[in-house]
Design a protein around this motif. Sequence first.
Motif, PDB file in Angstrom:
ATOM      1  N   GLN A   1      38.278  35.306  42.146  1.00 59.06           N
ATOM      2  CA  GLN A   1      37.363  34.469  41.353  1.00 59.06           C
ATOM      3  C   GLN A   1      35.906  34.895  41.492  1.00 59.06           C
ATOM      4  O   GLN A   1      35.088  34.596  40.617  1.00 59.06           O
ATOM      5  CB  GLN A   1      37.517  33.003  41.776  1.00 59.06           C
TER       6      GLN A   1
ATOM      7  N   THR B   1      41.739  30.399  36.176  1.00 55.42           N
ATOM      8  CA  THR B   1      41.750  31.298  37.333  1.00 55.42           C
ATOM      9  C   THR B   1      42.480  32.605  37.035  1.00 55.42           C
ATOM     10  O   THR B   1      42.150  33.655  37.608  1.00 55.42           O
ATOM     11  CB  THR B   1      42.390  30.618  38.555  1.00 55.42           C
TER      12      THR B   1
ATOM     13  N   ARG C   1      40.092  35.050  35.158  1.00 59.93           N
ATOM     14  CA  ARG C   1      39.033  35.542  36.050  1.00 59.93           C
ATOM     15  C   ARG C   1      39.603  36.548  37.044  1.00 59.93           C
ATOM     16  O   ARG C   1      38.978  37.571  37.343  1.00 59.93           O
ATOM     17  CB  ARG C   1      38.366  34.380  36.785  1.00 59.93           C
TER      18      ARG C   1
END
Length: 408
Positions: free
Chosen positions: A150, A192, A195
């Motif tokens: 992340q 998520t 990313r």
Amino acid sequence: MNAPLARPRRLPLVARAPEPAEPPAPAVVRPAPLPPGARAWLGLVGEIGRGYLRALAPDAARRTPFAVSFLVTARCPLRCRHCFYHYATSSPETELTVDEYDALGRSLGPFPVALFCGGEPYLRPDLGELVLRVRRHAGAPLAATTTNGQLTDSIVTQTEAILRAEPRRPFTVGFSLDGPREVHDAIRGRGTFERALGTYRECQRLAHHYPWLSLTATTVVQAANHAEAAGFVRWAAQELRPTAHAVLLARQSPRGGEGVKKVPLASYAAAQEAAVETMRAGSLWKRLRPDALYLDRVARHVTTTRATGRRSFHCLAGTHGALVDPVGQVQVCEQLAEQPGVGYLGNLRDHGMDFGALWQSAEAARARALVNHHATCRDCTHETMGHATSLLFPPNRLLRGPRPGGGT
């Protein structure tokens, strides 16, 4: 009148045979110098080999272990359902500093495998420096970290700093990827997956400049993703081409409760089979990959243990493996550290950051005595503190595979 004298006839010159030439001196054949990359690989193999031989020594339990896990932080921006480290806390004020890691590195003897874990390791802006300090003093030719992907800027910048400082030393970054977008996001949080993939692509570009960087994937098989796990592993092999794909089984005490661990063994086995097959595909060398063989044996041990309820290997945590937590506490195994009445051996800060003083203490001897005999060890499937520190060493036999009830 006298006749003129005749000019004497000139006799033809007879060429003299040349003197025999001296035999040429035998040419000195000098081997071509090895390219820097080959020399680095040979040095790496030598370091690992020496580390393995040290681990076989009779006094191995008193030396720096074969593998050390450094939990550099307990902080993490995500709240994954399968996380078993959710109970831990740390802060920048309480975590070991760079100077303390430097002192810790000086106290360690040479050892081959260093794992820098979390939490999310890249939350620490000094992660790269921690890695370099340990490797500078203790070798650790096989160093790795795992990330949720992340924090793109921190991951790319710090990884490049490590590689720039040690351009011919391997470094592995493992990305936690738990399934297709919808499944991954349900486990880890909305957005998520994209990313993590974006960060992975940035690291792939980095790997073009630093060939000693390895990018791997890790998937934790759990109730929420077991049906898709094998297919996802095959997708990742095709689209992401990781160096390896580790398939773990949810364990210990997940944040989402015991239901997270309800996984059909067939689903786990299928995902592991997909990982091993894709790692071996493409060439003879890949079919002979030792890491693929190792992961295959881990899968067999996990399935055997889950099927029988009894650990199938002799655990050597505390001899060949150790754990250092974010605030300096040391234990032979993180699973043991969680058990009531066991806890940690002590804190490095109370021992001047001298790992050896703590590792050779009476507390360490008592903790080692619990390995294989504590109730939590009975059905252990811990891939890091258990299999990674044990399967390569006797009395275990990697090639033979698991024996039901083989753990003692």
